[in-house]
Design an enzyme around this catalytic site. Sequence first.
Site, PDB file in Angstrom:
ATOM      1  N   ASN A 383       0.662  -1.210   0.000  1.00 29.31           N
ATOM      2  CA  ASN A 383      -0.009  -0.109  -0.046  1.00 29.31           C
ATOM      3  C   ASN A 383       0.877   1.352   0.016  1.00 29.31           C
ATOM      4  OD1 ASN A 383      -1.940   1.981   0.259  1.00 29.31           O
ATOM      5  ND2 ASN A 383      -2.980   0.962   1.945  1.00 29.31           N
ATOM      6  N   ASP A 384       1.514   1.618   0.865  1.00 31.35           N
ATOM      7  CA  ASP A 384       2.244   2.690   1.104  1.00 31.35           C
ATOM      8  C   ASP A 384       3.384   2.796   0.022  1.00 31.35           C
ATOM      9  OD1 ASP A 384       1.059   3.439   3.383  1.00 31.35           O
ATOM     10  OD2 ASP A 384       2.210   2.583   4.614  1.00 31.35           O
ATOM     11  N   VAL A 385       4.167   1.776  -0.486  1.00 33.27           N
ATOM     12  CA  VAL A 385       5.041   2.007  -1.204  1.00 33.27           C
ATOM     13  C   VAL A 385       4.339   2.300  -2.665  1.00 33.27           C
ATOM     14  CG1 VAL A 385       6.491   0.220   0.327  1.00 33.27           C
ATOM     15  CG2 VAL A 385       5.062  -0.705  -1.659  1.00 33.27           C
ATOM     16  N   VAL A 386       3.264   2.202  -2.863  1.00 33.17           N
ATOM     17  CA  VAL A 386       2.626   2.484  -4.159  1.00 33.17           C
ATOM     18  C   VAL A 386       1.940   3.842  -3.930  1.00 33.17           C
ATOM     19  CG1 VAL A 386       2.921   0.107  -5.151  1.00 33.17           C
ATOM     20  CG2 VAL A 386       0.637   1.115  -4.032  1.00 33.17           C
ATOM     21  N   ALA A 424       1.685   3.512   7.191  1.00 34.58           N
ATOM     22  CA  ALA A 424       1.948   5.080   7.482  1.00 34.58           C
ATOM     23  C   ALA A 424       0.509   5.601   7.985  1.00 34.58           C
ATOM     24  CB  ALA A 424       2.204   5.560   6.277  1.00 34.58           C
TER      25      ALA A 424
END
Lengths: 460, 113
Positions: A383-386, A424
């Site tokens: 999630n956060d990494v995209v 996050a």
Amino acid sequence: MSLIDPVWTSLLYLAAAVCFILALKGLNSPRTARRGNLVGAFGAALAVATVFFSVRMDNVPWILGAMVVGSGVAAPVARQVKMTQMPQLVALFNGVGGGAAALVALLELPHTEDHWVRVAVVFTLLVGAVSFAGSAITFSKLQELVTTRPVVFPGVPALMGAVLLAAVGAAVAVVLSGSPALALLLLLLGLAAGVLLVLPVGGADVPIVISLLNAFTGLAVAASGLVLGNVLLVVAGTLVGASGTILTRAMAAAMGRSVAGILFGAFKGGSTAGSTAVSDRPVRSSSPEDVAVLLGYAQRVIIVPGYGLAVAQGQHTAAELALALESRGIDVDFAIHPVAGRMPGHMNVLLAEANVPYESLKEMGEINSEFRTADVALVVGANDVVNPAAKTTAGSPIYGMPILEVAEARQVVFLKRSMRPGFAGIENELMYEPQTTLLFGDAKESLTKVLSAVKALNLS
Amino acid sequence: MDGIALLTITVLAVFVGFEVVSKVSSTLHTPLMSGANAIHGIILVGAIIVAGQASDPWVLAVALLAVVLATANLVGGFVVTDRMLEMFRGRKRQVTPGRKPELEEPEAKEGVR
């Protein structure tokens, strides 16, 4: 008393130290990494053999027996552990090393006169104990013996302050008096500090803490080398302390976080607790069959595996899905974010274990320009990494973190457990975009369903 | 060895430590951490020295505990790192098809595919 000349002892230790440096150097590249590790093991064996011949040695049968016990327990565990459980094993080994350093310092205290040497003793005791207790908690968190979420209760900062203050007091008293009883007290305070340090850290930050505690143990070992006047321990411990510090910072930077933020953020209630708020904005969710059609009639698919895939242990299913798609003539790649998985670089290990060929694993810098040419980006448990907010929203907690630019792909499919935000704790706008489809469920189960649907396409 | 010499060595080791990992790719962060973890298992040398000079049975008992823990760190650390890196081996062949894979050494017995 020694069997070999002290000069030879020093030279052999020097050879071992060089082996350790070469080992770390070798671990810098996939091509030389395995050999590097073997060189390190050779250096360690050399050093251990040397010590038996260099100082007065009683109790040799006992010592050898203890070594047999230690390796008899550790080697089979290390050989049999599942690759997904490897982070907690590293934490465990790190902890026992810190514990050993603390015990060595405790036993050496009565033989010390010099105050400076006692400073090294108290440092080893305290840092070794912190590392031992912290690693034990980290292990329990990753093994899910205790909750992986941050454990925060109101008194933590005050308690931590009190423990540290008492530890400093005890340390000064030990240096001045050399009292073993006070040293024992210091050891207990160190254990308490270790627990308090790690308890408030949650989720994805835990691996960074393992790396930090690894550096701690290195420093404790270096200090114990000062206590014993052993140059090899000083060099090896310092090497690990220094490289571990750099590594910790690199890991934290790859996640867009600061080490201080991770350790102290939770005290302020702002660690990666993650928001549990679920948005009710409309999203497009679909069935495994729809996803299979989307994938099956694409020309180029990029799979983005994340933490969710590692936790669900779905790497083998993902590899199988890639194979099934390739048998339809589809070009499939895996885009690996530096911190995908449970530890940085962990996803590469997991996918390599699942026999995904090396050429299919693309690092972020390499693949980001290729999303534009992809028909489908399949995001599995990430999630956060995209999250485009890292590029666009200046106030966002992940702002500035490098991301995989899946938004560039023609279609984006998220396999997610729920609409809950990532660690996050922020929403991912990408999920509400028109080109995005969501498939809810456990990563492995969803992949299995999609896989069988793709296979059905292959048959028809 | 005198204090200044030890301090010199320590400071130089700090810089070597910084230098050897400064350019590592994130792919290898986990094996590198694990490898560094194995290296500090060398505290075993310290534990052996203390155990070898113990005369009191209690001191010996605690020292032997330290030996057990340190051995677990050292041996387990290197074995688990090797297992991790073994995973990278199969890929090696495919990257440089013309060359003989260097990591394919005879003593590698597990997981050959």
